[in-house]
Motif scaffolding. Structure first.
Motif, mmCIF file in Angstrom:
data_model
loop_
_atom_site.group_PDB
_atom_site.id
_atom_site.type_symbol
_atom_site.label_atom_id
_atom_site.label_comp_id
_atom_site.label_asym_id
_atom_site.label_seq_id
_atom_site.Cartn_x
_atom_site.Cartn_y
_atom_site.Cartn_z
ATOM 1 N N VAL A 134 31.321 42.463 43.653
ATOM 2 C CA VAL A 134 32.053 42.918 42.473
ATOM 3 C C VAL A 134 32.300 41.717 41.587
ATOM 4 C CG1 VAL A 134 34.151 44.029 41.584
ATOM 5 C CG2 VAL A 134 33.175 44.765 43.779
ATOM 6 N N ASP A 135 31.953 41.833 40.284
ATOM 7 C CA ASP A 135 32.186 40.764 39.317
ATOM 8 C C ASP A 135 33.429 41.089 38.492
ATOM 9 O OD1 ASP A 135 29.971 39.423 40.185
ATOM 10 O OD2 ASP A 135 28.651 40.144 38.572
ATOM 11 N N PHE A 136 34.269 40.043 38.273
ATOM 12 C CA PHE A 136 35.506 40.176 37.506
ATOM 13 C C PHE A 136 35.491 39.227 36.317
ATOM 14 C CE2 PHE A 136 37.062 41.856 41.561
ATOM 15 C CZ PHE A 136 37.884 42.879 41.172
ATOM 16 N N ASP A 137 35.994 39.696 35.189
ATOM 17 C CA ASP A 137 36.428 38.831 34.090
ATOM 18 C C ASP A 137 37.942 38.792 34.153
ATOM 19 O OD1 ASP A 137 34.022 38.047 33.065
ATOM 20 O OD2 ASP A 137 34.002 39.445 31.367
ATOM 21 N N ASN A 148 44.962 39.775 33.812
ATOM 22 C CA ASN A 148 44.047 40.758 33.182
ATOM 23 C C ASN A 148 42.692 40.842 33.882
ATOM 24 O OD1 ASN A 148 46.012 41.215 31.137
ATOM 25 N ND2 ASN A 148 45.247 39.442 29.993
ATOM 26 N N PRO A 149 42.655 41.133 35.174
ATOM 27 C CA PRO A 149 41.358 41.257 35.840
ATOM 28 C C PRO A 149 40.644 42.550 35.405
ATOM 29 C CG PRO A 149 43.112 41.823 37.358
ATOM 30 C CD PRO A 149 43.780 41.356 36.106
ATOM 31 N N LYS A 150 39.334 42.442 35.094
ATOM 32 C CA LYS A 150 38.527 43.597 34.683
ATOM 33 C C LYS A 150 37.207 43.585 35.448
ATOM 34 C CE LYS A 150 40.348 43.878 29.964
ATOM 35 N NZ LYS A 150 40.005 43.830 28.505
ATOM 36 N N VAL A 151 36.862 44.727 36.046
ATOM 37 C CA VAL A 151 35.595 44.847 36.769
ATOM 38 C C VAL A 151 34.476 45.013 35.746
ATOM 39 C CG1 VAL A 151 34.261 46.223 38.403
ATOM 40 C CG2 VAL A 151 36.714 45.874 38.774
ATOM 41 N N ILE A 152 33.481 44.139 35.784
ATOM 42 C CA ILE A 152 32.348 44.240 34.857
ATOM 43 C C ILE A 152 31.066 44.650 35.582
ATOM 44 C CG2 ILE A 152 33.313 42.560 33.240
ATOM 45 C CD1 ILE A 152 31.418 40.475 34.447
ATOM 46 N N ALA A 153 31.079 44.613 36.939
ATOM 47 C CA ALA A 153 29.898 45.038 37.690
ATOM 48 C C ALA A 153 30.303 45.349 39.114
ATOM 49 C CB ALA A 153 28.804 43.970 37.667
ATOM 50 N N GLU A 154 29.653 46.402 39.677
ATOM 51 C CA GLU A 154 29.831 46.764 41.086
ATOM 52 C C GLU A 154 28.458 47.126 41.633
ATOM 53 O OE1 GLU A 154 32.096 50.072 43.928
ATOM 54 O OE2 GLU A 154 31.961 50.358 41.749
ATOM 55 N N SER A 164 38.348 48.202 46.682
ATOM 56 C CA SER A 164 38.881 47.264 47.669
ATOM 57 C C SER A 164 39.143 45.900 47.033
ATOM 58 C CB SER A 164 37.901 47.135 48.835
ATOM 59 O OG SER A 164 38.382 46.212 49.786
ATOM 60 N N ALA A 165 38.220 45.441 46.138
ATOM 61 C CA ALA A 165 38.399 44.128 45.521
ATOM 62 C C ALA A 165 39.576 44.125 44.558
ATOM 63 C CB ALA A 165 37.110 43.720 44.803
ATOM 64 N N ILE A 190 34.277 35.539 37.984
ATOM 65 C CA ILE A 190 34.061 35.255 39.400
ATOM 66 C C ILE A 190 33.412 36.465 40.054
ATOM 67 C CG2 ILE A 190 36.272 36.139 40.226
ATOM 68 C CD1 ILE A 190 36.422 33.658 42.064
ATOM 69 N N ARG A 191 32.715 36.197 41.152
ATOM 70 C CA ARG A 191 32.069 37.256 41.934
ATOM 71 C C ARG A 191 32.703 37.298 43.317
ATOM 72 N NH1 ARG A 191 25.663 37.831 42.048
ATOM 73 N NH2 ARG A 191 26.240 38.743 40.015
#
Length: 197
Positions: A134-137, A148-154, A164-165, A190-191
């Protein structure tokens, strides 16, 4: 002298005829001429009726506005003198490119956390022996916390890696960026990986 009977009879007949004509002319009225019998009384025709009176003359209403006649357009010569052709620009010369620079903060890729909480491996992925990430910005705040964590890819989707992340990643801490000796917020990416051992 003996008279023949035929001559005597003829003479007698002539006498009787003479007497009859005399009697007829004496007592029979004179006949009217045939023209008088067929004469027709001519009656003069009645005089013709008088002519009808002439219709009354209708007054023609004059228009309130009488447009003036259009002015006569003078003829204009259509010949146009040749115009000089301007010099053509040099199309081979490439225009100068304008570079616009924006003062964007530099994104820190894969910063090393100083503390982390291990996310729980999803049961569905663990049962099928599937790995993922899972990638986060996010923003590394001045105190090192995650903002402000945002999921940009799973990858792969549908196995619960992002859920879970998202529960564990906000608890991580990082070393903040400093400017002039003072910590400041900075963007980062980060990944978070999930691998079976």
């Amino acid at each position: 002298m003996q008279v023949r009977p035929g001559i005597a009879v003829s003479a007698g007949l002539h006498v009787l005829l003479f007497l009859y004509l005399a009697y007829a002319l004496a007592f029979h009225p004179a006949e009217k001429p045939k023209d008088e019998e067929h004469a027709i009384d001519m009656v003069a025709p009645p005089p013709p009726p008088p002519p009808p009176p002439p219709p009354p003359q209708q007054k023609v209403q004059q228009p309130l506005f009488i447009p003036a006649p259009a002015p006569r357009i003078a003829s204009i010569p259509t010949t146009v003198p040749d115009l000089p052709i301007p010099a053509q620009p040099d199309l081979k010369r490439e225009p100068k490119q304008t570079v616009v620079t924006e003062d964007k903060p530099q994104v820190t890729l894969n910063p090393k956390p100083i503390s982390r909480t291990t996310p729980k491996y999803p049961d569905r992925a663990e049962d099928r022996q599937i790995s993922g990430y899972v990638d986060f910005d996010f923003t590394i705040e001045a105190d090192g916390t995650v903002g402000n964590p945002k999921v940009i890819a799973e990858v792969p989707e549908g196995y619960g890696f992002a859920a879970s992340a998202q529960k564990a990643f906000p608890q991580w801490k990082f070393t903040p960026k400093t400017i002039g000796g003072k910590p400041v917020p900075s963007p980062a990416r980060i990944r978070v990986s999930f691998k079976l051992q």
